[in-house]
Design an enzyme around this catalytic site. Structure first.
Site: not given
Lengths: 273, 307
Positions: B75, B132
């Site tokens: 990310l 994630c």
């Protein structure tokens, strides 16, 4: 060489010429008007149109261009399944080609000498770069090294172009025996002034050239070759550690859009060796 | 016969066609706008955004596996304020729906990112990243505990009037538990699914091929898994499902619609075929025409599953 390259175009285009250079090496020429306008050090993402189960395109440095015929050539070594799939293309086959991409080499200042250091298939962009240097009247020399004679398949092509060349191999089967940095150091001790260094090849080689440039206070650019997924700056797979002035610590920068050519002083080597 | 309709509605989000670019595969949209006509997409889902900028994982971050891509990017991103101030004005120039992927390390951070995104003109919906697998805090932790899922979705729901779309992790035993948690917490739709946790090893060095170690697997390799989970989730809740997982053709997308998805996201294929949308769209139109179906909406959930 000074005009800005065109923005990238994503196209299906034909392989118009394929020349085997023996072993895993070949020269592939595609028809793609966009990439035919590439500047030295830029690259294209390529995969066969029939991509099968291989998902990602692979990056290939542009070895030569011919804007008049909308053609460009890559010098390719089949090293894994992605490059092998491109290597196996036949004349007339279609490929998905995205390019030209990335930031290429900075031309030397007028009167400044350029030393180009190419290792293995990393020599590719220096064919195109040499053409620009010659047109600009810059003095230049190419140091081309590999592990053995069989890993210098582009010698004939470079000689045909009359590029001033010094060869070296680790095992001494062609040119001088030893690392490519040995003849580079010899030449640096002979020439006056401060040549500008350009390196493309295996990372230890580029790092060695960068260290030489640092010791001798020479400008140096390196073309990095990390795993790359898209070429557009969206997958963020190809990041390299870059330290910029005024930044407290190095940052992950995508090599596809901010490189692949970087000022060697910005590159933090130990992080991605 | 008039051309079949591809327009869909996800809560109050109206999409010209049901094809979205998945988070993490199209940057913030502006990076690909010189190569892809963004008007050929129903919308784009941005790379995940936290409050702060993040530098992500060490390289290598990607490894190609059979019909798949294993990634651990971590990310990397500019942070929500930089997105709103510097990126969104350029993205707004394009005629496509903008869905912001909202991240956080805490429930409060999710809510704050959601509030800032909702206040910005030109954001049409929020996707909540609770899945994630490549960050050490937050991410998948919120998406693999039903109570945490409910809490984070509820907090974002309170912080925003935009459609709220949690993105589920497939790394759970029963995805219907999480789909229901999202619905009960007020989600408008569900994105189904994020990547599957995987591990690829370089046998010469015996090290993982990714610096982070494990990664998330995407691409056609996961498609049957994702279609199955879309089918399960669609039967468990009344809110729309957005199907995601290895879509590389119109036929692939159709599987998701038939399984119960109201829209789909294209992910990994954006990397190698960023212009795939026009091809998928025309394939959908051909299919609907051939089957005398007036609207893609009429195809959703029409699977003829053996009883």
């Amino acid at each position: 060489m000074t005009s800005s390259p065109p923005s990238p175009a994503d196209r299906v285009c034909p392989l118009v010429k394929r020349e085997s250079l023996g072993g895993a090496y070949a020269l592939l020429t595609f028809e793609h008007a966009g990439v035919a306008g590439a500047s030295a050090g830029q690259f294209a993402m390529i995969q066969p149109e029939a991509q099968g189960d291989l998902l990602l395109r692979r990056p290939f440095s542009i070895m030569d261009t011919d804007p008049s015929t909308s053609r460009f050539t890559i010098f390719l070594k089949a090293v894994g399944p992605g490059s092998k799939a491109v290597f196996d293309l036949r004349e007339g086959d279609n490929a998905r080609v995205l390019g030209p991409l990335g930031r290429g080499f900075t031309a030397p200042a007028p009167g400044e000498r350029a030393f180009l250091v190419g290792g293995g298939y990393g020599v590719a962009p220096f064919a195109l770069f040499s053409r620009g240097l010659r047109e600009a009247g810059s003095a230049f020399h190419l140091f081309y090294g590999g592990r053995s004679a069989s890993e210098l398949p582009l010698v004939g092509e470079l000689e045909r172009r009359g590029i001033p060349l010094t060869l070296s191999t680790d095992d001494g089967t062609r040119g001088e025996r030893g690392r490519v940095t040995v003849p580079l150091m010899d030449a640096l001790s002979l020439v006056p002034g401060t040549p500008r260094l350009y390196a493309c090849g295996p990372e230890p080689m580029m790092r060695a050239v960068a260290e030489i440039s640092s010791e001798k206070r020479l400008a140096c650019e390196v073309s990095l070759d990390p795993w790359m997924g898209c070429g557009l700056g969206t997958c963020l797979g190809c990041v390299v550690k870059i330290q910029d002035e005024g930044e407290p610590r190095p940052k992950n920068r995508p090599a596809c859009t901010e490189g692949p050519v970087f000022d060697a002083r910005r590159v933090v080597w130990e992080k991605h060796s | 016969m008039t051309a079949p309709s591809l327009g869909v509605e996800i809560g109050s989000l109206k999409l010209r066609n049901p094809l979205l670019a998945a988070s993490g595969t199209c940057g913030y949209g502006v990076e690909i706008a010189h190569v892809v006509d963004l008007a050929t997409l129903g919308g784009i889902v941005t790379k995940g955004l936290y409050m702060a900028a993040r530098d992500g994982c060490e390289a290598p971050r990607i490894a190609e596996t059979p019909a798949g891509l294993l990634n651990a990017i971590g990310l990397q991103g500019v942070g929500i304020r930089a997105f709103v101030d510097r990126v969104l004005p350029r993205l707004r120039e394009h005629d496509t729906a903008v869905i912001v992927n909202v991240c956080g390390e805490t429930v409060e951070e999710y809510a704050e990112v959601a509030r800032i995104a909702s206040d910005a003109p030109g954001v049409h919906a929020l996707e909540i990243n609770i899945s994630c697998p490549n960050v050490k805090t937050g991410g998948i932790a919120f998406g693999t505990d039903p109570l945490m899922t409910r809490d984070v979705v509820g907090a974002v729901r309170k912080a925003s009037a935009l459609p709220v779309i949690p993105k589920l992790s497939p790394n759970v035993t029963d995805i219907t538990v999480f789909a229901r948690a999202c619905e009960e917490a007020g989600a408008d739709a569900i994105s189904c699914v994020n990547t599957f946790l995987g591990l690829a090893i370089d046998v010469e060095t015996r090290k993982p091929r990714l610096a982070f170690g494990t990664g998330g697997l995407s691409g056609p390799a996961i498609r049957p898994l994702a279609v199955r989970m879309t089918w399960q989730a669609a039967r468990a809740v009344k809110i729309p499902i957005i199907g995601i997982g290895g879509i590389a053709s119109a036929s692939d997308a159709l599987e998701f619609f038939i399984a119960g998805a109201s829209a789909v996201q294209v992910g990994t294929m954006n990397f190698s075929r960023p212009n795939i949308y026009a091809e998928i769209e025309s394939g959908l139109v051909d299919y609907l025409t051939r089957h005398h179906i007036g609207s893609i909406r009429d195809l959703v959930g029409t699977i003829r599953y053996p009883r």
